[in-house]
Design a protein around this motif. Structure first.
Motif, mmCIF file in Angstrom:
data_model
loop_
_atom_site.group_PDB
_atom_site.id
_atom_site.type_symbol
_atom_site.label_atom_id
_atom_site.label_comp_id
_atom_site.label_asym_id
_atom_site.label_seq_id
_atom_site.Cartn_x
_atom_site.Cartn_y
_atom_site.Cartn_z
ATOM 1 N N LEU A 71 8.181 -25.793 -26.263
ATOM 2 C CA LEU A 71 9.250 -24.842 -26.580
ATOM 3 C C LEU A 71 10.294 -24.801 -25.467
ATOM 4 O O LEU A 71 11.489 -24.698 -25.734
ATOM 5 C CB LEU A 71 8.674 -23.444 -26.823
ATOM 6 C CG LEU A 71 7.871 -23.258 -28.108
ATOM 7 C CD1 LEU A 71 7.161 -21.906 -28.100
ATOM 8 C CD2 LEU A 71 8.755 -23.402 -29.334
ATOM 9 N N GLY A 72 9.833 -24.905 -24.231
ATOM 10 C CA GLY A 72 10.764 -24.950 -23.100
ATOM 11 C C GLY A 72 11.650 -26.190 -23.152
ATOM 12 O O GLY A 72 12.860 -26.118 -22.883
ATOM 13 N N GLU A 73 11.049 -27.324 -23.507
ATOM 14 C CA GLU A 73 11.829 -28.559 -23.649
ATOM 15 C C GLU A 73 12.831 -28.434 -24.798
ATOM 16 O O GLU A 73 13.981 -28.867 -24.679
ATOM 17 C CB GLU A 73 10.901 -29.750 -23.868
ATOM 18 C CG GLU A 73 10.072 -30.100 -22.653
ATOM 19 C CD GLU A 73 8.994 -31.137 -22.933
ATOM 20 O OE1 GLU A 73 8.879 -31.612 -24.090
ATOM 21 O OE2 GLU A 73 8.252 -31.466 -21.990
ATOM 22 N N ALA A 74 12.384 -27.832 -25.893
ATOM 23 C CA ALA A 74 13.287 -27.632 -27.032
ATOM 24 C C ALA A 74 14.438 -26.722 -26.642
ATOM 25 O O ALA A 74 15.587 -26.948 -27.054
ATOM 26 C CB ALA A 74 12.526 -27.038 -28.218
ATOM 27 N N GLU A 75 14.153 -25.725 -25.836
ATOM 28 C CA GLU A 75 15.212 -24.819 -25.379
ATOM 29 C C GLU A 75 16.248 -25.572 -24.544
ATOM 30 O O GLU A 75 17.446 -25.336 -24.668
ATOM 31 C CB GLU A 75 14.606 -23.676 -24.574
ATOM 32 C CG GLU A 75 15.620 -22.635 -24.151
ATOM 33 C CD GLU A 75 14.975 -21.476 -23.428
ATOM 34 O OE1 GLU A 75 15.401 -20.342 -23.683
ATOM 35 O OE2 GLU A 75 14.059 -21.697 -22.605
ATOM 36 N N SER A 76 15.783 -26.512 -23.723
ATOM 37 C CA SER A 76 16.712 -27.321 -22.921
ATOM 38 C C SER A 76 17.617 -28.165 -23.814
ATOM 39 O O SER A 76 18.833 -28.235 -23.604
ATOM 40 C CB SER A 76 15.935 -28.245 -21.975
ATOM 41 O OG SER A 76 15.224 -27.495 -21.042
ATOM 42 N N TYR A 77 17.022 -28.808 -24.825
ATOM 43 C CA TYR A 77 17.817 -29.614 -25.756
ATOM 44 C C TYR A 77 18.805 -28.743 -26.534
ATOM 45 O O TYR A 77 19.950 -29.126 -26.757
ATOM 46 C CB TYR A 77 16.920 -30.375 -26.737
ATOM 47 C CG TYR A 77 16.162 -31.513 -26.116
ATOM 48 C CD1 TYR A 77 16.811 -32.556 -25.462
ATOM 49 C CD2 TYR A 77 14.776 -31.562 -26.196
ATOM 50 C CE1 TYR A 77 16.107 -33.594 -24.890
ATOM 51 C CE2 TYR A 77 14.061 -32.611 -25.629
ATOM 52 C CZ TYR A 77 14.731 -33.622 -24.976
ATOM 53 O OH TYR A 77 14.037 -34.654 -24.418
ATOM 54 N N LEU A 78 18.354 -27.575 -26.930
ATOM 55 C CA LEU A 78 19.217 -26.659 -27.679
ATOM 56 C C LEU A 78 20.376 -26.182 -26.809
ATOM 57 O O LEU A 78 21.515 -26.119 -27.270
ATOM 58 C CB LEU A 78 18.402 -25.472 -28.193
ATOM 59 C CG LEU A 78 19.155 -24.464 -29.044
ATOM 60 C CD1 LEU A 78 19.700 -25.124 -30.316
ATOM 61 C CD2 LEU A 78 18.250 -23.305 -29.400
ATOM 62 N N SER A 79 20.100 -25.878 -25.556
ATOM 63 C CA SER A 79 21.167 -25.459 -24.639
ATOM 64 C C SER A 79 22.214 -26.555 -24.481
ATOM 65 O O SER A 79 23.418 -26.283 -24.471
ATOM 66 C CB SER A 79 20.587 -25.095 -23.272
ATOM 67 O OG SER A 79 19.783 -23.961 -23.366
ATOM 68 N N LEU A 80 21.737 -27.783 -24.380
ATOM 69 C CA LEU A 80 22.654 -28.919 -24.278
ATOM 70 C C LEU A 80 23.511 -29.026 -25.545
ATOM 71 O O LEU A 80 24.726 -29.211 -25.477
ATOM 72 C CB LEU A 80 21.879 -30.212 -24.044
ATOM 73 C CG LEU A 80 22.700 -31.503 -23.998
ATOM 74 C CD1 LEU A 80 23.690 -31.471 -22.845
ATOM 75 C CD2 LEU A 80 21.786 -32.703 -23.892
ATOM 76 N N ALA A 81 22.873 -28.893 -26.699
ATOM 77 C CA ALA A 81 23.613 -28.971 -27.968
ATOM 78 C C ALA A 81 24.650 -27.860 -28.062
ATOM 79 O O ALA A 81 25.783 -28.094 -28.518
ATOM 80 C CB ALA A 81 22.648 -28.897 -29.148
ATOM 81 N N ILE A 82 24.304 -26.671 -27.630
ATOM 82 C CA ILE A 82 25.249 -25.549 -27.675
ATOM 83 C C ILE A 82 26.428 -25.816 -26.741
ATOM 84 O O ILE A 82 27.584 -25.572 -27.110
ATOM 85 C CB ILE A 82 24.536 -24.223 -27.342
ATOM 86 C CG1 ILE A 82 23.620 -23.829 -28.505
ATOM 87 C CG2 ILE A 82 25.536 -23.107 -27.045
ATOM 88 C CD1 ILE A 82 22.709 -22.651 -28.224
ATOM 89 N N ARG A 83 26.145 -26.336 -25.540
ATOM 90 C CA ARG A 83 27.242 -26.669 -24.617
ATOM 91 C C ARG A 83 28.162 -27.731 -25.215
ATOM 92 O O ARG A 83 29.389 -27.648 -25.114
ATOM 93 C CB ARG A 83 26.688 -27.127 -23.268
ATOM 94 C CG ARG A 83 26.157 -25.997 -22.417
ATOM 95 C CD ARG A 83 25.910 -26.430 -20.971
ATOM 96 N NE ARG A 83 25.006 -27.555 -20.843
ATOM 97 C CZ ARG A 83 23.681 -27.463 -20.770
ATOM 98 N NH1 ARG A 83 23.101 -26.294 -20.825
ATOM 99 N NH2 ARG A 83 22.939 -28.549 -20.630
ATOM 100 N N GLU A 84 27.565 -28.743 -25.853
ATOM 101 C CA GLU A 84 28.373 -29.792 -26.469
ATOM 102 C C GLU A 84 29.203 -29.245 -27.631
ATOM 103 O O GLU A 84 30.363 -29.630 -27.810
ATOM 104 C CB GLU A 84 27.481 -30.942 -26.930
ATOM 105 C CG GLU A 84 26.916 -31.749 -25.782
ATOM 106 C CD GLU A 84 25.980 -32.858 -26.228
ATOM 107 O OE1 GLU A 84 25.693 -32.973 -27.439
ATOM 108 O OE2 GLU A 84 25.534 -33.614 -25.344
ATOM 109 N N MET A 85 28.625 -28.341 -28.410
ATOM 110 C CA MET A 85 29.372 -27.723 -29.509
ATOM 111 C C MET A 85 30.524 -26.884 -28.970
ATOM 112 O O MET A 85 31.630 -26.896 -29.524
ATOM 113 C CB MET A 85 28.460 -26.850 -30.376
ATOM 114 C CG MET A 85 27.562 -27.626 -31.303
ATOM 115 S SD MET A 85 28.452 -28.659 -32.486
ATOM 116 C CE MET A 85 29.399 -27.450 -33.367
ATOM 117 N N ASN A 86 30.282 -26.163 -27.892
ATOM 118 C CA ASN A 86 31.348 -25.356 -27.291
ATOM 119 C C ASN A 86 32.480 -26.250 -26.775
ATOM 120 O O ASN A 86 33.654 -25.916 -26.918
ATOM 121 C CB ASN A 86 30.798 -24.470 -26.174
ATOM 122 C CG ASN A 86 29.952 -23.348 -26.701
ATOM 123 O OD1 ASN A 86 30.070 -22.934 -27.846
ATOM 124 N ND2 ASN A 86 29.066 -22.834 -25.862
#
Length: 99
Positions: A71-86
């Motif tokens: 879940l921690g790894e998924a959170e890291s990937y999700l944070s990256l995706a959110i930054r890229e979307m922003n």
């Protein structure tokens, strides 16, 4: 065409936000479960069935710890995706302002 792209980005952003909330809930639930299982693990089991139960609790706790890591790894990937979307959203806004 530009409006359609913008709507898709906004929908994807909403999906990412929803996933982030669900991920946070999953992490909280997993941490709570690990705490509860730890309290069971501290008990002394004398019967064979009790010892088998304690063993199962220990294995489940180990699996939940692995899940917490995933879940921690998924959170890291999700944070990256959110930054890229922003960043993409900012680029689109810049292009709209320029035209």
């Amino acid at each position: 065409m530009k409006n359609d792209r913008w709507e898709k980005i906004m929908m994807f952003q909403a999906t990412l936000d929803s996933v982030a909330f669900q991920l946070d809930d999953a992490q909280s639930t997993t941490h709570f479960a690990i705490e509860q299982l730890s309290s069971i693990n501290s008990l002394t089991w004398r019967s064979t069935a009790g010892k088998a139960f304690a063993s199962e609790v220990s294995q489940l706790s180990d699996r939940l710890i692995a899940l917490t890591k995933a879940l921690g790894e998924a959170e890291s990937y999700l944070s990256l995706a959110i930054r890229e979307m922003n960043a993409l959203e900012a680029q689109i806004l810049d292009q709209r302002m320029a035209s």
